[in-house]
Design a protein around this motif. Structure first.
Motif, PDB file in Angstrom:
ATOM      1  N   VAL A 282      -0.746  -3.666  11.685  1.00  0.00           N
ATOM      2  CA  VAL A 282      -0.590  -2.518  10.782  1.00  0.00           C
ATOM      3  C   VAL A 282      -0.011  -3.025   9.464  1.00  0.00           C
ATOM      4  O   VAL A 282       0.979  -3.760   9.452  1.00  0.00           O
ATOM      5  CB  VAL A 282       0.338  -1.442  11.373  1.00  0.00           C
ATOM      6  CG1 VAL A 282       0.565  -0.313  10.360  1.00  0.00           C
ATOM      7  CG2 VAL A 282      -0.236  -0.896  12.667  1.00  0.00           C
ATOM      8  N   SER A 283      -0.656  -2.667   8.371  1.00  0.00           N
ATOM      9  CA  SER A 283      -0.124  -2.983   7.051  1.00  0.00           C
ATOM     10  C   SER A 283       0.783  -1.819   6.638  1.00  0.00           C
ATOM     11  O   SER A 283       0.312  -0.698   6.401  1.00  0.00           O
ATOM     12  CB  SER A 283      -1.276  -3.148   6.058  1.00  0.00           C
ATOM     13  OG  SER A 283      -0.798  -3.471   4.772  1.00  0.00           O
ATOM     14  N   ARG A 284       2.089  -2.102   6.586  1.00  0.00           N
ATOM     15  CA  ARG A 284       3.064  -1.031   6.364  1.00  0.00           C
ATOM     16  C   ARG A 284       3.113  -0.588   4.906  1.00  0.00           C
ATOM     17  O   ARG A 284       2.883  -1.361   3.980  1.00  0.00           O
ATOM     18  CB  ARG A 284       4.474  -1.496   6.766  1.00  0.00           C
ATOM     19  CG  ARG A 284       4.621  -1.955   8.210  1.00  0.00           C
ATOM     20  CD  ARG A 284       4.442  -0.827   9.193  1.00  0.00           C
ATOM     21  NE  ARG A 284       5.320   0.292   8.955  1.00  0.00           N
ATOM     22  CZ  ARG A 284       6.601   0.336   9.377  1.00  0.00           C
ATOM     23  NH1 ARG A 284       7.139  -0.681  10.030  1.00  0.00           N
ATOM     24  NH2 ARG A 284       7.346   1.409   9.152  1.00  0.00           N
ATOM     25  N   ARG A 285       3.472   0.646   4.687  1.00  0.00           N
ATOM     26  CA  ARG A 285       3.638   1.168   3.325  1.00  0.00           C
ATOM     27  C   ARG A 285       4.683   0.322   2.583  1.00  0.00           C
ATOM     28  O   ARG A 285       5.783   0.068   3.090  1.00  0.00           O
ATOM     29  CB  ARG A 285       4.085   2.618   3.385  1.00  0.00           C
ATOM     30  CG  ARG A 285       4.418   3.185   2.006  1.00  0.00           C
ATOM     31  CD  ARG A 285       4.715   4.655   2.040  1.00  0.00           C
ATOM     32  NE  ARG A 285       5.041   5.146   0.712  1.00  0.00           N
ATOM     33  CZ  ARG A 285       5.006   6.418   0.343  1.00  0.00           C
ATOM     34  NH1 ARG A 285       4.643   7.352   1.215  1.00  0.00           N
ATOM     35  NH2 ARG A 285       5.313   6.773  -0.898  1.00  0.00           N
ATOM     36  N   GLY A 286       4.313  -0.149   1.395  1.00  0.00           N
ATOM     37  CA  GLY A 286       5.237  -0.905   0.550  1.00  0.00           C
ATOM     38  C   GLY A 286       5.470  -2.340   0.986  1.00  0.00           C
ATOM     39  O   GLY A 286       6.324  -3.022   0.422  1.00  0.00           O
ATOM     40  N   GLU A 287       4.690  -2.840   1.958  1.00  0.00           N
ATOM     41  CA  GLU A 287       4.943  -4.207   2.411  1.00  0.00           C
ATOM     42  C   GLU A 287       4.536  -5.237   1.357  1.00  0.00           C
ATOM     43  O   GLU A 287       5.061  -6.352   1.339  1.00  0.00           O
ATOM     44  CB  GLU A 287       4.228  -4.496   3.732  1.00  0.00           C
ATOM     45  CG  GLU A 287       2.729  -4.703   3.647  1.00  0.00           C
ATOM     46  CD  GLU A 287       2.124  -5.163   4.959  1.00  0.00           C
ATOM     47  OE1 GLU A 287       2.814  -5.076   5.993  1.00  0.00           O
ATOM     48  OE2 GLU A 287       0.959  -5.603   4.937  1.00  0.00           O
ATOM     49  N   ASP A 288       3.619  -4.899   0.489  1.00  0.00           N
ATOM     50  CA  ASP A 288       3.231  -5.800  -0.596  1.00  0.00           C
ATOM     51  C   ASP A 288       4.175  -5.614  -1.785  1.00  0.00           C
ATOM     52  O   ASP A 288       4.830  -6.553  -2.230  1.00  0.00           O
ATOM     53  CB  ASP A 288       1.786  -5.513  -0.995  1.00  0.00           C
ATOM     54  CG  ASP A 288       1.223  -6.554  -1.955  1.00  0.00           C
ATOM     55  OD1 ASP A 288       1.967  -7.469  -2.343  1.00  0.00           O
ATOM     56  OD2 ASP A 288       0.026  -6.460  -2.306  1.00  0.00           O
ATOM     57  N   VAL A 289       4.264  -4.385  -2.289  1.00  0.00           N
ATOM     58  CA  VAL A 289       5.129  -4.068  -3.422  1.00  0.00           C
ATOM     59  C   VAL A 289       5.733  -2.693  -3.185  1.00  0.00           C
ATOM     60  O   VAL A 289       5.039  -1.780  -2.717  1.00  0.00           O
ATOM     61  CB  VAL A 289       4.336  -4.054  -4.750  1.00  0.00           C
ATOM     62  CG1 VAL A 289       5.261  -3.695  -5.918  1.00  0.00           C
ATOM     63  CG2 VAL A 289       3.657  -5.386  -5.000  1.00  0.00           C
TER      64      VAL A 289
ATOM     65  N   PRO B  94       0.833  -1.206   0.000  1.00  0.00           N
ATOM     66  CA  PRO B  94       0.000   0.000   0.000  1.00  0.00           C
ATOM     67  C   PRO B  94       0.867   1.254   0.000  1.00  0.00           C
ATOM     68  O   PRO B  94       2.056   1.190   0.337  1.00  0.00           O
ATOM     69  CB  PRO B  94      -0.805  -0.129   1.293  1.00  0.00           C
ATOM     70  CG  PRO B  94       0.066  -0.939   2.184  1.00  0.00           C
ATOM     71  CD  PRO B  94       0.785  -1.902   1.307  1.00  0.00           C
ATOM     72  N   HIS B  95       0.300   2.385  -0.345  1.00  0.00           N
ATOM     73  CA  HIS B  95       1.102   3.610  -0.417  1.00  0.00           C
ATOM     74  C   HIS B  95       0.985   4.445   0.867  1.00  0.00           C
ATOM     75  O   HIS B  95       1.382   5.612   0.883  1.00  0.00           O
ATOM     76  CB  HIS B  95       0.724   4.443  -1.643  1.00  0.00           C
ATOM     77  CG  HIS B  95      -0.704   4.896  -1.678  1.00  0.00           C
ATOM     78  ND1 HIS B  95      -1.736   4.081  -2.064  1.00  0.00           N
ATOM     79  CD2 HIS B  95      -1.266   6.088  -1.369  1.00  0.00           C
ATOM     80  CE1 HIS B  95      -2.870   4.742  -2.002  1.00  0.00           C
ATOM     81  NE2 HIS B  95      -2.623   5.967  -1.575  1.00  0.00           N
TER      82      HIS B  95
END
Length: 416
Positions: A145-152, A55-56
Motif C-alpha cells: 500500500v502506498s500511504r498518503r503523504g509517503e512521498d511528500v 500521494p493524497h
C-alpha cells in the motif's frame, strides 16, 4: 587606469582574486512568478513547499486483492486463507466497496484503498474460486500500500532556494499542487563584439577580415548559464562608437565585450570603459588563454572585456562571466559543470605563476577514463574546443601534469 597599449602588462591578477572580488559585489536578481510548466532550467528564488500530500490518498501499490491483513496471518500454500470476494476497486474513482473481516476486494495498481482494508495481496499469491479469494502468503498491515503523504507531505520543502528546476522537479511540483513558482529573474547581459576587422556573419570575409561569430557564441553561453543575452552588434575600433555602445550596455544587468583588450595600438576597450567610472578590478590575468581580459565594476554592475580570439573569449567567459551570472541568479552551484577524473595520456608542461586551461578529449579505456590533450596554446583555434569534451585547469603552483597522472576534467555543459 594605466594603459597597456604598445607597452605590455606590468602586472596581472590571479583568477581567484578577481572572481572573489567580483562575486562579492554582485546583487541577486529579484524573483518572478512563472507557470511551473515553463520553469525548466530556472533557479528557484526561495524555498518551494508542497501544497498537498503526495500521494493524497492511500492507494494500492500492486495489482491484487485488498484485505484486512490480520485475516492472512498464518496462511500458507497448504492452508490458504479463504476470503469472500465483495467487489472491485479500479483507478480513477472512489469505490463504495467496504472490506470487513473475512472479505477481500479485487484492486488495481494505483486504485484508492477501500474502506476497512489495510493491505494488498499480490495476484501471484492468490486465486479465485466460486466467489472466494484463496490467499497463500500472509501480508503485514499496509504491505503493498502506498500511504498518503509517503512521498511528500503538505508543507514539505520540495525544492530549496537556489536549486535548478529539472524535468523531474516539474513533475513533482505539479503533483504537489504547485502551479506557479518563484524563480530568479534572468540577468540581461549586453553583448557586443569590437574590432574594425569584423564583418557580419552573412557577409563573405575578405582577406584581413573576420566573421563576427563571438557575439553569438557568447550569447549562447549566456543562455546556457541562465542569462538573457541582448545583442548590441559589432563596433569598430573607434572611441566614439565604443562610448555609445558602452553607454547602452550599462542600461542592462551585465555587459560583455569581446576584442580590443590587448596591447595593440587600437585596443581601446578597457581604457574607454574606464572613462565611465567605477572600479577597474583587473586588466591582465595570470591565465592562458584569456590573459588580456579586463574586468570592471561600475556600481554593482559587472563589465567584462574579453579577448577577441574565440577560445580565449570562451575560457574567460566560463571562468568569470558564467560564475557571475550564476551568482546573480542565487544558484546553489556557482559552477554547474560536471567534473570527472581521467588519466592523462601524456605529459603537459606549464609555467609557474600561470593557470593554464588544457583542452582535452575524454575516452574510455579498459581501466577507466583517459584524457587526451588537444591544446593549451592557440587561442584562435576554435576547432580545438569543438573537438574537446572539457578542460583541465593546471594551477599556478604546478609545472604541468605528468603522463599517467589523474586529473579533474571540467566538462562542457550540453544544451539540447
Amino acid at each position: 587606469m594605466k594603459s597597456v597599449r604598445m607597452k605590455g602588462f606590468d602586472e596581472r591578477r590571479t583568477l581567484e582574486e578577481v572572481l572573489g572580488e567580483v562575486l562579492s559585489a554582485l546583487p541577486r536578481m529579484p524573483p518572478e512568478r512563472i507557470p511551473t510548466i515553463s520553469a525548466l532550467g530556472r533557479i528557484v528564488h526561495g524555498n518551494i513547499v508542497a501544497e498537498r500530500d503526495v500521494p493524497h490518498f492511500d492507494r494500492a501499490a500492486m495489482d491484487g486483492y485488498a484485505v484486512v491483513a490480520a485475516d492472512t496471518f498464518n496462511c500458507s500454500q497448504e492452508k490458504p486463507a479463504r476470503l469472500k470476494l465483495v467487489g472491485e476497486c479500479t483507478v480513477g474513482r472512489v469505490s463504495d466497496v467496504e472490506v470487513r473481516r473475512g472479505e477481500a476486494a479485487q484492486i488495481s495498481t494505483g486504485a484508492p484503498m477501500p474502506r476497512g482494508a489495510d493491505a494488498v495481496v499480490m495476484l501471484e499469491y492468490a486465486s479465485v474460486s466460486e466467489g472466494y479469494v484463496h490467499v497463500y502468503k500472509p501480508v503485514a498491515p499496509f504491505q503493498n500500500v502506498s500511504r498518503r503523504g509517503e512521498d511528500v507531505k503538505a508543507g514539505d520543502v520540495v525544492i530549496a532556494d537556489g536549486e535548478v528546476i529539472r524535468p523531474q522537479e516539474i513533475g513533482l511540483l505539479l503533483q504537489c499542487g504547485v502551479k506557479k513558482v518563484s524563480v530568479a529573474a534572468k540577468p540581461r547581459v549586453a553583448i557586443a563584439s569590437t574590432g574594425s576587422e569584423l564583418v557580419d556573419i552573412n557577409e563573405e570575409p575578405d582577406v584581413g577580415q573576420v566573421v563576427a561569430s563571438n557575439e553569438y557564441m557568447l550569447a549562447a553561453l549566456t543562455k546556457t548559464y541562465g542569462g538573457e543575452p541582448v545583442y548590441l552588434g559589432v563596433v569598430p575600433d573607434e572611441r566614439d562608437a565604443l562610448r555609445l555602445t558602452i553607454n547602452k550596455a550599462l542600461t542592462f544587468d551585465m555587459a560583455v565585450f569581446s576584442g580590443g583588450t590587448s596591447v595593440g595600438k587600437y585596443d581601446y576597450m578597457p581604457e574607454t570603459v574606464a572613462e565611465f567610472g567605477g572600479k577597474n578590478v583587473a586588466h591582465g590575468l595570470t591565465i592562458r588563454p584569456g590573459g588580456p581580459t579586463a574586468v570592471f565594476l561600475i556600481g554593482r554592475k559587472p563589465v567584462f572585456c574579453l579577448p577577441g580570439f574565440p577560445v580565449a573569449a570562451m575560457i574567460a567567459f566560463e571562468s568569470l562571466v558564467a560564475p557571475s551570472i550564476r551568482k546573480m541568479l542565487g544558484a546553489g552551484k556557482i559552477d554547474p559543470r560536471p567534473v570527472v577524473e581521467a588519466v592523462l595520456v601524456r605529459r603537459v608542461p606549464s609555467t609557474l605563476g600561470r593557470r593554464d586551461f588544457l583542452r582535452v578529449k575524454i575516452e574510455e579505456s579498459g581501466s577507466g577514463l583517459i584524457a587526451i590533450p588537444l591544446r593549451v596554446a592557440g587561442s584562435g583555434i576554435l576547432s580545438s574546443m569543438t573537438r574537446a569534451d572539457g578542460v583541465v585547469e593546471i594551477p599556478e603552483d604546478v609545472e604541468g601534469f605528468d603522463e599517467g597522472e589523474k586529473v579533474k576534467v571540467k566538462l562542457f555543459l550540453h544544451v539540447f
